[in-house]
Design a protein around this motif. Structure first.
Motif, PDB file in Angstrom:
ATOM      1  N   LEU A 162      31.043   8.069   9.617  1.00 30.64           N
ATOM      2  CA  LEU A 162      29.743   8.349  10.205  1.00 30.64           C
ATOM      3  C   LEU A 162      28.711   7.415   9.583  1.00 30.64           C
ATOM      4  O   LEU A 162      28.553   7.395   8.362  1.00 30.64           O
ATOM      5  CB  LEU A 162      29.350   9.804   9.951  1.00 30.64           C
ATOM      6  N   VAL A 163      28.035   6.639  10.405  1.00 37.83           N
ATOM      7  CA  VAL A 163      27.032   5.685   9.920  1.00 37.83           C
ATOM      8  C   VAL A 163      25.667   6.104  10.462  1.00 37.83           C
ATOM      9  O   VAL A 163      25.475   6.191  11.685  1.00 37.83           O
ATOM     10  CB  VAL A 163      27.372   4.250  10.356  1.00 37.83           C
ATOM     11  N   VAL A 164      24.734   6.361   9.549  1.00 36.72           N
ATOM     12  CA  VAL A 164      23.395   6.816   9.918  1.00 36.72           C
ATOM     13  C   VAL A 164      22.388   5.743   9.528  1.00 36.72           C
ATOM     14  O   VAL A 164      22.354   5.292   8.377  1.00 36.72           O
ATOM     15  CB  VAL A 164      23.057   8.151   9.216  1.00 36.72           C
ATOM     16  N   THR A 165      21.573   5.344  10.494  1.00 37.93           N
ATOM     17  CA  THR A 165      20.544   4.335  10.266  1.00 37.93           C
ATOM     18  C   THR A 165      19.179   5.003  10.275  1.00 37.93           C
ATOM     19  O   THR A 165      18.827   5.705  11.228  1.00 37.93           O
ATOM     20  CB  THR A 165      20.593   3.241  11.341  1.00 37.93           C
ATOM     21  N   LYS A 166      18.426   4.777   9.190  1.00 36.62           N
ATOM     22  CA  LYS A 166      17.075   5.327   9.087  1.00 36.62           C
ATOM     23  C   LYS A 166      16.102   4.167   8.904  1.00 36.62           C
ATOM     24  O   LYS A 166      16.198   3.412   7.933  1.00 36.62           O
ATOM     25  CB  LYS A 166      16.973   6.289   7.902  1.00 36.62           C
ATOM     26  N   GLN A 167      15.182   4.027   9.827  1.00 35.01           N
ATOM     27  CA  GLN A 167      14.200   2.942   9.735  1.00 35.01           C
ATOM     28  C   GLN A 167      13.120   3.291   8.715  1.00 35.01           C
ATOM     29  O   GLN A 167      12.751   4.454   8.540  1.00 35.01           O
ATOM     30  CB  GLN A 167      13.596   2.668  11.107  1.00 35.01           C
ATOM     31  N   VAL A 168      12.651   2.247   8.045  1.00 31.47           N
ATOM     32  CA  VAL A 168      11.681   2.406   6.953  1.00 31.47           C
ATOM     33  C   VAL A 168      10.373   1.731   7.347  1.00 31.47           C
ATOM     34  O   VAL A 168      10.367   0.607   7.862  1.00 31.47           O
ATOM     35  CB  VAL A 168      12.229   1.781   5.652  1.00 31.47           C
ATOM     36  N   TYR A 169       9.259   2.433   7.085  1.00 33.68           N
ATOM     37  CA  TYR A 169       7.939   1.915   7.421  1.00 33.68           C
ATOM     38  C   TYR A 169       7.108   1.740   6.153  1.00 33.68           C
ATOM     39  O   TYR A 169       7.077   2.623   5.288  1.00 33.68           O
ATOM     40  CB  TYR A 169       7.207   2.863   8.368  1.00 33.68           C
ATOM     41  N   THR A 199      23.198   0.632   2.391  1.00 31.04           N
ATOM     42  CA  THR A 199      22.617  -0.707   2.305  1.00 31.04           C
ATOM     43  C   THR A 199      21.196  -0.644   2.846  1.00 31.04           C
ATOM     44  O   THR A 199      20.858   0.247   3.639  1.00 31.04           O
ATOM     45  CB  THR A 199      23.427  -1.736   3.121  1.00 31.04           C
ATOM     46  N   HIS A 200      20.378  -1.584   2.380  1.00 29.92           N
ATOM     47  CA  HIS A 200      18.996  -1.677   2.853  1.00 29.92           C
ATOM     48  C   HIS A 200      18.771  -3.063   3.443  1.00 29.92           C
ATOM     49  O   HIS A 200      19.150  -4.080   2.851  1.00 29.92           O
ATOM     50  CB  HIS A 200      18.002  -1.441   1.716  1.00 29.92           C
ATOM     51  N   ASN A 201      18.186  -3.092   4.617  1.00 30.07           N
ATOM     52  CA  ASN A 201      17.874  -4.351   5.296  1.00 30.07           C
ATOM     53  C   ASN A 201      16.373  -4.446   5.518  1.00 30.07           C
ATOM     54  O   ASN A 201      15.756  -3.510   6.050  1.00 30.07           O
ATOM     55  CB  ASN A 201      18.591  -4.437   6.644  1.00 30.07           C
ATOM     56  N   ASP A 202      15.784  -5.551   5.100  1.00 33.92           N
ATOM     57  CA  ASP A 202      14.374  -5.821   5.380  1.00 33.92           C
ATOM     58  C   ASP A 202      14.281  -6.655   6.650  1.00 33.92           C
ATOM     59  O   ASP A 202      14.991  -7.653   6.799  1.00 33.92           O
ATOM     60  CB  ASP A 202      13.725  -6.579   4.223  1.00 33.92           C
ATOM     61  N   TYR A 203      13.410  -6.240   7.551  1.00 35.05           N
ATOM     62  CA  TYR A 203      13.201  -6.993   8.774  1.00 35.05           C
ATOM     63  C   TYR A 203      12.252  -8.160   8.503  1.00 35.05           C
ATOM     64  O   TYR A 203      11.250  -8.006   7.801  1.00 35.05           O
ATOM     65  CB  TYR A 203      12.602  -6.120   9.873  1.00 35.05           C
ATOM     66  N   GLY A 204      12.572  -9.295   9.081  1.00 33.35           N
ATOM     67  CA  GLY A 204      11.672 -10.437   8.958  1.00 33.35           C
ATOM     68  C   GLY A 204      10.435 -10.244   9.813  1.00 33.35           C
ATOM     69  O   GLY A 204      10.471  -9.619  10.871  1.00 33.35           O
TER      70      GLY A 204
END
Length: 217
Positions: A162-169, A199-204
């Motif tokens: 199970l892969v859960v993606t949570k967007q960060v603001y 893992t954490h991904n920063d959006y450009g």
């Protein structure tokens, strides 16, 4: 085979030769057929498989796949689930006619006899995930075994996990432009989902998001 027909009128000697030739041909044919039947490289290997060969291969032992539900009423499942918050239930209403903002996917993550059901509840306007849930079939009904209700959130099945993606603001980010995302992988063990890693991904930042300077006059 030409020797069997071309030498028939040459007398007894020719007849004996013909019989000997026929025996050799039939022996060669027998060896060829037995070679094909033993799985060697013969004409059958290069040509299309026969129907009985395909049926025999399909009848061999194989791992039994989990059963995929024919139909799951995801809206009813969520609305009748006591673990779902009232806020998410309030968001779960038709966007157009009787079309509800839900994404539903199936896959075996918990090792049950039937596929698990993943339900994502979204908003109508901008399709932001407000709740993600996993339901496991038990005794003919579905039980909530996972929930995430910190929007924006979205759950998916990836190779049995199970892969859960949570967007960060960050402060000041508009809803349409989060600064990054946390991707969390869960694995089923001992009757529940456990976090394996994240893992954490920063959006450009797109150049067009910043205001262009006013040219000097």
């Amino acid at each position: 085979m030409r020797g069997l027909t071309g030498e028939g009128s040459a007398g007894a000697r020719g007849s004996i030769q013909a019989v000997s030739t026929a025996g050799a041909v039939f022996a060669a044919l027998a060896l060829f057929v037995s070679g094909c039947g033993a799985g060697g490289t013969g004409a059958r290997d290069e040509g299309p498989a026969h129907a009985d060969s395909v049926a025999g291969a399909a009848a061999g032992p194989s791992a039994a796949p989990s059963k995929t539900p024919d139909t799951v009423n995801a809206v009813k499942l969520v609305k009748e689930d006591p673990k779902v918050s009232p806020g998410v239930k309030h968001e779960l209403k038709p966007c157009v006619a009787d079309e509800y903002p839900v994404d539903v996917s199936y896959g075996n993550m918990t090792g049950g006899s039937a596929d698990d059901v993943v339900v994502n509840v979204l908003t109508c306007g901008d399709a932001v995930g407000v709740g993600s849930y996993v339901y496991r079939e038990q005794d003919g009904s579905y039980k909530n075994v996972f929930k995430a209700e910190e929007p924006p959130v979205y759950a998916e099945i990836d190779r049995g996990d199970l892969v859960v993606t949570k967007q960060v603001y960050d402060k000041g980010d508009p809803v349409s432009s989060p600064s990054g995302e946390n991707v969390i992988t869960y694995r089923w063990s001992a009757g529940r989902f456990h976090e394996e890693y994240r893992t954490h991904n920063d959006y450009g930042k797109v150049v067009g998001d910043t205001a262009s300077p006013v040219p000097a006059s």
